[in-house]
Design an enzyme around this catalytic site. Structure first.
Site, PDB file in Angstrom:
ATOM      1  N   HIS A   1       0.877  -1.161   0.000  1.00 25.14           N
ATOM      2  CA  HIS A   1       0.000   0.000   0.000  1.00 25.14           C
ATOM      3  C   HIS A   1       0.917   1.214   0.000  1.00 25.14           C
ATOM      4  CE1 HIS A   1      -3.049   2.920   1.134  1.00 25.14           C
ATOM      5  NE2 HIS A   1      -2.284   3.293   2.145  1.00 25.14           N
TER       6      HIS A   1
ATOM      7  N   CYS B   1      -4.524   2.030  -4.862  1.00 24.60           N
ATOM      8  CA  CYS B   1      -3.797   3.051  -4.100  1.00 24.60           C
ATOM      9  C   CYS B   1      -2.445   3.369  -4.732  1.00 24.60           C
ATOM     10  CB  CYS B   1      -3.610   2.597  -2.656  1.00 24.60           C
ATOM     11  SG  CYS B   1      -2.620   1.091  -2.481  1.00 24.60           S
TER      12      CYS B   1
END
Length: 204
Positions: free
Chosen positions: A49, A114
């Site tokens: 992430h 993301c």
């Protein structure tokens, strides 16, 4: 006397750039699966992430939430930071350019996640791309979908909020529960078909 005035003007011009502070843009990277990344990271892979830190806030993108901002390095399993460059434009204008693509309902595991948001925001701010390893596993998303959370993690405190500036607006009302269920069923069917085709291709 005229010569002295010219000298003073020259000194003022020399000091002028010091009054302008350059804003550094940083990529913060987190492990989605720390135990898996311990094996994959040495060979340039991993489940990550990421978010863009600029101006004392970190901006990221999450399924069901859209663009959010929160205090820097607040997501669990922080791995490290990478300096990307200096901002060449303001954050609001950069987010405004991206708001149509990164909506709360526009998340896609392999093409609009993301990490792709971090890459797009980095390019808007610095004209530099993020390192390829951060999103490399997206190319294998159909094969590893069972390992990746459906929703990207958000900081586990009250500091994370949906971005309320010009860069984030809801383009449509939330889907009904029936529409949401139909969308989930379609997405699951699509994943199953892609996974089956991939396994067949590799002789599985």
């Amino acid at each position: 006397q005229q010569s002295k005035k010219r000298g003073e003007g020259t000194r003022l011009w020399w000091w002028a750039p010091l009054f302008f502070t350059m804003v550094v843009v940083t990529l913060n990277v987190y492990d989605l699966e720390p135990s898996v990344n311990e094996v994959l990271y040495p060979v340039g892979l991993g489940l990550f992430h990421s978010g863009i830190e600029v101006g004392g806030r970190e901006y990221t993108y999450a399924d069901g939430h859209g663009i959010v901002d929160h205090p820097p390095r607040a997501v669990p399993y922080f791995r490290g930071s990478i300096t990307l460059g200096e901002a060449q434009c303001g954050v609001p204008s950069a987010l405004e350019a991206l708001r149509g693509r990164f909506t709360p309902t526009g998340y896609d595991l392999t093409s609009n996640n993301c990490n792709t948001f971090a890459d797009a925001l980095s390019f808007e701010l610095t004209r530099q791309r993020t390192p390829p390893f951060v999103n490399r596993m997206a190319a294998f998303g159909a094969c590893v979908a069972c390992l990746i959370p459906q929703r990207q993690p958000l900081p586990q405190h009250q500091g994370a909020i949906a971005f309320q500036g010009q860069g984030h607006t809801l383009s449509s009302p939330p889907p009904s529960s029936r529409q949401q269920q139909q969308g989930d069923d379609t997405q699951q069917d699509l994943r199953a078909k892609v996974r089956a085709a991939t396994l067949k291709r590799f002789g599985g």
